[in-house]
Design a protein around this motif. Sequence first.
Motif, mmCIF file in Angstrom:
data_model
loop_
_atom_site.group_PDB
_atom_site.id
_atom_site.type_symbol
_atom_site.label_atom_id
_atom_site.label_comp_id
_atom_site.label_asym_id
_atom_site.label_seq_id
_atom_site.Cartn_x
_atom_site.Cartn_y
_atom_site.Cartn_z
ATOM 1 N N VAL A 87 -6.553 -8.964 -8.648
ATOM 2 C CA VAL A 87 -6.748 -7.749 -9.327
ATOM 3 C C VAL A 87 -5.517 -6.895 -9.447
ATOM 4 O O VAL A 87 -4.758 -6.712 -8.181
ATOM 5 N N LEU A 88 -5.154 -6.651 -10.515
ATOM 6 C CA LEU A 88 -3.888 -5.888 -10.763
ATOM 7 C C LEU A 88 -3.907 -4.458 -10.615
ATOM 8 O O LEU A 88 -4.765 -3.882 -11.275
ATOM 9 N N ILE A 89 -3.077 -3.710 -9.840
ATOM 10 C CA ILE A 89 -2.975 -2.382 -9.893
ATOM 11 C C ILE A 89 -2.342 -1.701 -10.517
ATOM 12 O O ILE A 89 -1.054 -1.964 -10.751
ATOM 13 N N LEU A 90 -2.660 -1.053 -11.859
ATOM 14 C CA LEU A 90 -1.641 -0.630 -12.918
ATOM 15 C C LEU A 90 -1.859 0.773 -13.347
ATOM 16 O O LEU A 90 -2.829 1.479 -12.999
ATOM 17 N N GLY A 91 -0.588 1.248 -13.785
ATOM 18 C CA GLY A 91 -0.593 2.835 -14.182
ATOM 19 C C GLY A 91 0.669 3.183 -14.280
ATOM 20 O O GLY A 91 1.607 2.523 -14.247
ATOM 21 N N LYS A 92 1.053 4.693 -14.395
ATOM 22 C CA LYS A 92 2.113 5.051 -14.655
ATOM 23 C C LYS A 92 2.924 5.379 -13.089
ATOM 24 O O LYS A 92 2.207 4.980 -12.017
ATOM 25 N N VAL B 129 -6.785 -11.240 -4.600
ATOM 26 C CA VAL B 129 -5.433 -10.951 -4.213
ATOM 27 C C VAL B 129 -5.117 -9.746 -5.146
ATOM 28 O O VAL B 129 -5.395 -9.390 -6.245
ATOM 29 N N PHE B 130 -4.826 -8.660 -4.301
ATOM 30 C CA PHE B 130 -4.536 -7.445 -5.041
ATOM 31 C C PHE B 130 -2.789 -7.336 -5.318
ATOM 32 O O PHE B 130 -1.916 -7.751 -4.511
ATOM 33 N N ILE B 131 -2.610 -6.976 -6.385
ATOM 34 C CA ILE B 131 -1.252 -6.994 -6.805
ATOM 35 C C ILE B 131 -0.714 -5.526 -7.332
ATOM 36 O O ILE B 131 -1.254 -5.001 -8.198
ATOM 37 N N ASP B 132 0.444 -4.985 -6.312
ATOM 38 C CA ASP B 132 0.683 -3.699 -6.823
ATOM 39 C C ASP B 132 1.942 -3.872 -7.892
ATOM 40 O O ASP B 132 2.366 -5.320 -7.855
#
Length: 193
Positions: free
Chosen positions: A59-64, A107-110
């Motif tokens: 799980v990719l945490i995506l954003g500005k 798996v969380f990905i910052d």
Amino acid sequence: ALLRIIARLEMNLDFPENEDSLANRNEAGADLKRNVSDKIESIISRYEEGRLMRDGLRVLILGKPNVGKSSLLNALTGRERVIVTEFAGTTRDTVEEELNVEGIPVVFIDSAGIHESNDPLEAISMAKTKEAVQDADLVLYMVDIRETKTVADHNILDISEDKPMILTLNKCDLVTKNFKPQLPETLRSNNTV
């Protein structure tokens, strides 16, 4: 089942004059379709579920920049895993943390924030984020609820391609009770929850 089919076909090759040869070939073909093909289809249909149970969901945490991606990872892990500051661009590389969610490894990905920049170091960071999108099973697209749609939103949606996406609205504590967010129309696609 495959060994039986192979045995019949080899018998036909070794003894082509046998009058049962054609019947054996026909039976082998029917057996292949009836017994083997269905089993192989069943295995293929369960592959993704098995892969997720074995390798985990990525799980990719995506954003500005500065929308709270690193804060979310810290909250999920229950510890200060990632440095959080008020300065944009603190996260330069992807940071992974595996958690067990109801028996499934997740798996969380910052990731580094996606935005317009001429800084070569930020360009490398954003390239790594774009690579991480390719390996992700799910994207948590984090948005500051107070911000309106910008070019960065288009870029984020473009690099997310057809990945399943969950829109995550952050900083809700910084707006009034009657505040209505102005969500980009493009976020109302089929792959966004």
